[in-house]
Design a protein around this motif. Structure first.
Motif, mmCIF file in Angstrom:
data_model
loop_
_atom_site.group_PDB
_atom_site.id
_atom_site.type_symbol
_atom_site.label_atom_id
_atom_site.label_comp_id
_atom_site.label_asym_id
_atom_site.label_seq_id
_atom_site.Cartn_x
_atom_site.Cartn_y
_atom_site.Cartn_z
ATOM 1 N N ARG A 1 0.838 -1.192 0.014
ATOM 2 C CA ARG A 1 0.034 -0.025 0.012
ATOM 3 C C ARG A 1 0.904 1.353 0.010
ATOM 4 O O ARG A 1 0.463 2.183 -0.676
ATOM 5 C CB ARG A 1 -0.932 0.066 1.058
ATOM 6 N N ARG A 2 1.918 1.330 0.641
ATOM 7 C CA ARG A 2 2.818 2.472 0.684
ATOM 8 C C ARG A 2 3.839 2.458 -0.549
ATOM 9 O O ARG A 2 4.179 3.703 -0.865
ATOM 10 C CB ARG A 2 3.497 2.443 2.140
ATOM 11 N N GLY A 3 4.286 1.598 -0.904
ATOM 12 C CA GLY A 3 5.292 1.530 -2.082
ATOM 13 C C GLY A 3 4.652 1.751 -3.458
ATOM 14 O O GLY A 3 3.469 1.543 -3.540
ATOM 15 N N ASN A 4 5.538 1.990 -4.442
ATOM 16 C CA ASN A 4 4.991 2.119 -5.585
ATOM 17 C C ASN A 4 5.710 0.977 -6.344
ATOM 18 O O ASN A 4 6.312 0.816 -7.109
ATOM 19 C CB ASN A 4 5.622 3.348 -6.343
ATOM 20 N N VAL A 5 4.848 -0.045 -5.973
ATOM 21 C CA VAL A 5 5.240 -1.446 -6.383
ATOM 22 C C VAL A 5 4.787 -1.833 -7.767
ATOM 23 O O VAL A 5 3.468 -1.624 -8.009
ATOM 24 C CB VAL A 5 4.932 -2.656 -5.373
ATOM 25 N N ARG A 6 5.369 -2.277 -8.486
ATOM 26 C CA ARG A 6 5.161 -2.779 -9.989
ATOM 27 C C ARG A 6 5.387 -4.267 -10.189
ATOM 28 O O ARG A 6 6.355 -4.874 -9.352
ATOM 29 C CB ARG A 6 5.705 -2.215 -10.800
ATOM 30 N N SER A 7 4.607 -4.872 -11.005
ATOM 31 C CA SER A 7 4.649 -6.288 -11.279
ATOM 32 C C SER A 7 5.898 -6.475 -12.158
ATOM 33 O O SER A 7 6.365 -5.433 -12.765
ATOM 34 C CB SER A 7 3.398 -6.823 -12.048
ATOM 35 N N ARG A 8 6.129 -7.703 -12.638
ATOM 36 C CA ARG A 8 7.186 -7.902 -13.528
ATOM 37 C C ARG A 8 6.996 -7.356 -15.049
ATOM 38 O O ARG A 8 8.231 -6.842 -15.563
ATOM 39 C CB ARG A 8 7.512 -9.332 -13.767
ATOM 40 N N ASP A 9 5.618 -7.086 -15.438
ATOM 41 C CA ASP A 9 5.748 -6.454 -16.614
ATOM 42 C C ASP A 9 5.224 -4.868 -16.551
ATOM 43 O O ASP A 9 4.651 -4.353 -17.557
ATOM 44 C CB ASP A 9 4.504 -7.102 -17.279
#
Length: 135
Positions: A56-64
């Motif tokens: 929720r806090r991070g700007n996390v992205r999937s592998r694609d």
């Protein structure tokens, strides 16, 4: 896909070695005779909470490259009570939660096929009746 297969095999080995797939350990937990399973479940809950906070806090992205978001749960208690009761009855009747079904099958415990069949039947029935259930 190989990465996911290896992660699943690793998870299965951890379940077997930690005795999380052991009927006897689960019975000890339900009889309040041992802290073992409560420790395992508690560590899983804490790991899930930490992961959710980080996602929720991070700007996390999937592998694609797609953004990973955690949507808030819907309000209301009925769905959680009914879901918990259904899960609990299944757990009580089979003696294990659904997670180790494939692990026990991989370990060669063939009677678990009965549990797998009913887990699949329950999933199918949910799909049939989901529009009539409280969500």
């Amino acid at each position: 896909m190989l990465v996911y297969l290896l992660a699943g095999v690793y998870f299965g080995v951890v379940l077997v070695k930690s005795e999380a797939a052991s009927w006897y350990r689960i019975q000890e937990m339900f009889r309040f005779e041992s802290f073992h399973m409560y420790g395992l479940i508690g560590s899983a809950v804490l790991t899930g909470m930490l992961t959710t906070v980080l996602l929720r806090r991070g700007n996390v992205r999937s592998r694609d490259g797609q953004a990973i978001t955690v949507t808030p749960k819907e309000q209301g208690w009925q769905r959680y009570v009914l879901g918990g009761l259904t899960f609990g009855v299944g757990w009580g009747l089979s003696g294990l939660c659904p997670g180790p079904i494939y692990v026990l099958l991989g370990a060669g415990l063939w009677p678990i096929l009965v549990v797998l069949a009913f887990a699949l039947l329950g999933t199918y029935l949910y799909g049939v009746f989901k529009d009539r259930l409280p969500h």
